[in-house]
Write a protein that holds these residues in place. Structure first.
Motif, PDB file in Angstrom:
ATOM      1  N   ALA A  75       0.830  -1.205   0.000  1.00 33.04           N
ATOM      2  CA  ALA A  75       0.000   0.000   0.000  1.00 33.04           C
ATOM      3  C   ALA A  75       0.866   1.258   0.000  1.00 33.04           C
ATOM      4  CB  ALA A  75      -0.923  -0.009   1.215  1.00 33.04           C
ATOM      5  N   ASP A  76       1.927   1.258   0.792  1.00 38.79           N
ATOM      6  CA  ASP A  76       2.824   2.421   0.847  1.00 38.79           C
ATOM      7  C   ASP A  76       3.455   2.688  -0.518  1.00 38.79           C
ATOM      8  OD1 ASP A  76       2.379   2.929   3.539  1.00 38.79           O
ATOM      9  OD2 ASP A  76       4.075   1.722   4.218  1.00 38.79           O
ATOM     10  N   LEU A  77       3.912   1.637  -1.170  1.00 41.00           N
ATOM     11  CA  LEU A  77       4.543   1.796  -2.483  1.00 41.00           C
ATOM     12  C   LEU A  77       3.541   2.307  -3.514  1.00 41.00           C
ATOM     13  CD1 LEU A  77       6.686  -1.482  -2.509  1.00 41.00           C
ATOM     14  CD2 LEU A  77       7.546   0.853  -2.290  1.00 41.00           C
ATOM     15  N   ARG A  78       2.347   1.746  -3.506  1.00 38.81           N
ATOM     16  CA  ARG A  78       1.331   2.182  -4.471  1.00 38.81           C
ATOM     17  C   ARG A  78       0.884   3.611  -4.214  1.00 38.81           C
ATOM     18  NH1 ARG A  78      -2.018  -3.565  -4.504  1.00 38.81           N
ATOM     19  NH2 ARG A  78      -0.776  -4.557  -6.169  1.00 38.81           N
ATOM     20  N   ASN A  79       0.878   4.011  -2.946  1.00 42.72           N
ATOM     21  CA  ASN A  79       0.453   5.368  -2.603  1.00 42.72           C
ATOM     22  C   ASN A  79       1.376   6.438  -3.174  1.00 42.72           C
ATOM     23  OD1 ASN A  79      -1.825   4.563  -1.191  1.00 42.72           O
ATOM     24  ND2 ASN A  79      -0.798   4.554   0.809  1.00 42.72           N
ATOM     25  N   VAL A  80       2.615   6.086  -3.487  1.00 46.26           N
ATOM     26  CA  VAL A  80       3.542   7.067  -4.070  1.00 46.26           C
ATOM     27  C   VAL A  80       3.744   6.820  -5.558  1.00 46.26           C
ATOM     28  CG1 VAL A  80       4.705   7.539  -1.894  1.00 46.26           C
ATOM     29  CG2 VAL A  80       5.573   5.706  -3.352  1.00 46.26           C
ATOM     30  N   GLY A  81       2.837   6.050  -6.153  1.00 49.29           N
ATOM     31  CA  GLY A  81       2.816   5.919  -7.609  1.00 49.29           C
ATOM     32  C   GLY A  81       3.567   4.746  -8.194  1.00 49.29           C
TER      33      GLY A  81
END
Length: 212
Positions: A75-81
């Protein structure tokens, strides 16, 4: 006032549940996640199921904590694109690699593209949790020196995966503070090949067994 603890408690029941449902410890292959361990004897015995390892409930729960952290990492990685794939689109299952007719192999956490450091490059993603002492050592020394097992694990996975997968992103968290650490790792074909050949060596039958 604290109520005196009886012999049977809710917490003890939870821990016992983990122990009673841990399943078998034996695997049909030698895992890429342990090939970087320094003891040859331990690796040889592990592959041949010489010891039936049973873990305590607290340790099993700690293992589960590591798995649960993966969802948050993604989720953290996806949240920054960053585009993250946790499963292989071709199979719908976790990414896997294998060698030595399936006797050596493993699975990795995912692949991703869009990392700020190299936006166009696909990376193998390895996710780990650390206690504070381990995390601080990781930050100070980097994954290759602080966690050689993890470093070799990534080298093996990259070497056996898609030829275009020549970079890895190692993301780790300090379980005490929630501080994050990220490190990009370049494929070293020499190290990857040597680790795989080592794994194949452990998986071979000794000459004394072959002659029987």
């Amino acid at each position: 006032m604290k109520i005196p603890e009886p012999n049977k408690t809710t917490i003890k029941a939870i821990i016992r549940h983990y122990e009673d449902n841990q399943g078998g410890a034996f695997r049909a292959h030698l895992g890429g996640s342990i090939i970087g361990r320094p003891c040859d004897r331990a690796l040889w015995y592990t592959f041949r199921w010489c010891t039936d390892v049973k873990h305590g409930g607290q340790l099993l729960r700690l293992f589960q904590t590591g798995h649960l952290a993966e969802e948050r990492f993604v989720a953290d990685l996806r949240n920054v694109g960053i585009k993250v794939f946790e499963t292989d689109p071709a199979t719908g299952k976790q990414f896997r690699i294998s060698a030595c007719n399936g006797h050596f192999g493993g699975s990795f956490d995912g692949v991703g593209q869009g990392f700020i450091e190299a936006p166009k490059t696909w990376h193998l993603i390895e996710m780990k949790t650390h206690n504070e002492k381990s995390f601080n050592n990781l930050v100070k020394k980097g994954v290759e020196e602080a966690k050689p097992e993890h470093f070799i694990q990534m080298q093996v996975y990259m070497y056996l995966a898609n030829p275009q997968l020549t970079r890895a992103f190692y993301i780790a968290v300090n379980k005490n503070t929630d501080e994050l650490y990220g490190e990009r790792v370049r494929l070293d074909p020499v190290i990857g090949k040597a680790a795989i050949e080592s794994g194949m060596h452990y998986c071979q039958r000794p000459s004394s067994e072959q002659n029987q």
